[in-house]
Design an enzyme around this catalytic site. Structure first.
Site, PDB file in Angstrom:
ATOM      1  CG  HIS A 227       6.130  11.295  -5.780  1.00  0.00           C
ATOM      2  ND1 HIS A 227       7.098  11.362  -4.857  1.00  0.00           N
ATOM      3  CD2 HIS A 227       5.836  12.561  -6.071  1.00  0.00           C
ATOM      4  CE1 HIS A 227       7.695  12.696  -4.974  1.00  0.00           C
ATOM      5  NE2 HIS A 227       6.704  13.376  -5.577  1.00  0.00           N
TER       6      HIS A 227
ATOM      7  CG  HIS B  67       0.565   6.334  -0.558  1.00  0.00           C
ATOM      8  ND1 HIS B  67      -0.426   6.834  -1.128  1.00  0.00           N
ATOM      9  CD2 HIS B  67       0.331   5.786   0.456  1.00  0.00           C
ATOM     10  CE1 HIS B  67      -1.413   6.626  -0.327  1.00  0.00           C
ATOM     11  NE2 HIS B  67      -0.930   6.125   0.773  1.00  0.00           N
TER      12      HIS B  67
ATOM     13  CG  HIS C 269      -1.561   1.131   1.281  1.00  0.00           C
ATOM     14  ND1 HIS C 269      -2.755   1.552   0.748  1.00  0.00           N
ATOM     15  CD2 HIS C 269      -1.132   2.480   2.193  1.00  0.00           C
ATOM     16  CE1 HIS C 269      -3.334   2.873   1.041  1.00  0.00           C
ATOM     17  NE2 HIS C 269      -2.530   3.435   1.839  1.00  0.00           N
ATOM     18  CD  GLU C 270       2.037   3.432   3.557  1.00  0.00           C
ATOM     19  OE1 GLU C 270       2.163   4.558   2.952  1.00  0.00           O
ATOM     20  OE2 GLU C 270       0.972   3.416   4.355  1.00  0.00           O
TER      21      GLU C 270
END
Length: 243
Positions: A121, A117, A113-114
């Site tokens: 980006h 991100h 999940h991280e």
């Protein structure tokens, strides 16, 4: 806590509108508590279910970054529980010890999940870009918004513009909460697609990863709804005092 104090002190200011608000607010608080307990329970449960091949959260993060051709993100371990986050400013993927070293389904889901991100980006995902632009303003207003609202309510008949300023400041944090929703949901979708398509999770473990991330997403939904309800309540106070 300051915001709750303000609400308690001004409940009688808007009559029947206040009653409706508190019914909604209390319902959201109850749901929030239920969701929070559910998230903790699921992550605790899924932390005991081992991943295939003994991959740690760090291994999962490294592979997902590599598969997305992201080479400028550094993976770090940070202290705490569920303190995992991606920092777009210094391009660091920060994983808690249980995730960084963990070999469970929960660790893999959080790490992926991280990484989602980080992929957002790298691909200039528009909602993440918007949220990043809001961060500086939100950080500034969050330090004084409660005091501005309190003073604005106390002086609304003398200086109504102060309460309006407080409402505008709070609206910024509400907007941030709303913008956060698609960012978090999209990161989970990216994570689940990658986990499944690259066989990091198996048919037997993938539903657990999906369940964990779906439950975590609900916390952001409740936060956004609570912030929106509170914002409308402040507006109701402003309109009621002017009448």
């Amino acid at each position: 806590m300051n915001e709750l104090l303000i609400l308690l002190q001004t409940t009688q200011a808007v009559g029947a509108g206040a009653t409706i608000y508190w019914i909604v607010f209390i319902a959201l608080m109850i749901i929030s508590g239920i969701v929070s307990r559910s998230v903790k329970s699921k992550f605790k449960k899924y932390s005991k279910i081992a991943m295939n091949y003994g991959m740690t959260g760090r291994d999962v993060a490294e592979k997902m970054l590599y598969d997305n051709d992201i080479q400028d993100v550094k993976i770090k371990m940070v202290q705490g529980t569920l303190t995992d986050h991606y920092n777009p400013v210094d391009k660091t993927l920060n994983l808690s010890p249980d995730v960084y070293r963990g070999t469970s389904v929960a660790a893999a889901a959080v790490a992926a999940h991280e990484c989602g991100h980080a992929v957002q980006h790298a691909t200039a995902y528009r909602w993440l870009t918007l949220r990043s632009k809001l961060v500086p303003a939100v950080n500034i207003t969050s330090k004084c918004v409660s005091w501005v609202l309190l003073a604005g309510i106390a002086l609304v008949n003398v200086f109504p513009g102060l309460l309006l300023l407080g409402i505008a400041m709070f609206a910024l944090s509400t907007l941030f909460s709303i913008v956060t929703l698609p960012v978090e949901i999209d990161a989970s979708k990216r994570a689940l697609v990658w986990l499944n398509s690259h066989n990091v999770t198996s048919p037997s473990t993938h539903p657990y990863a999906e369940s964990a991330l779906r439950s975590a997403a609900y916390t952001y939904v409740i936060a956004a709804l609570t912030s929106l309800a509170t914002l409308l309540y402040y507006v109701l106070i402003y309109m009621g005092r002017r009448s």
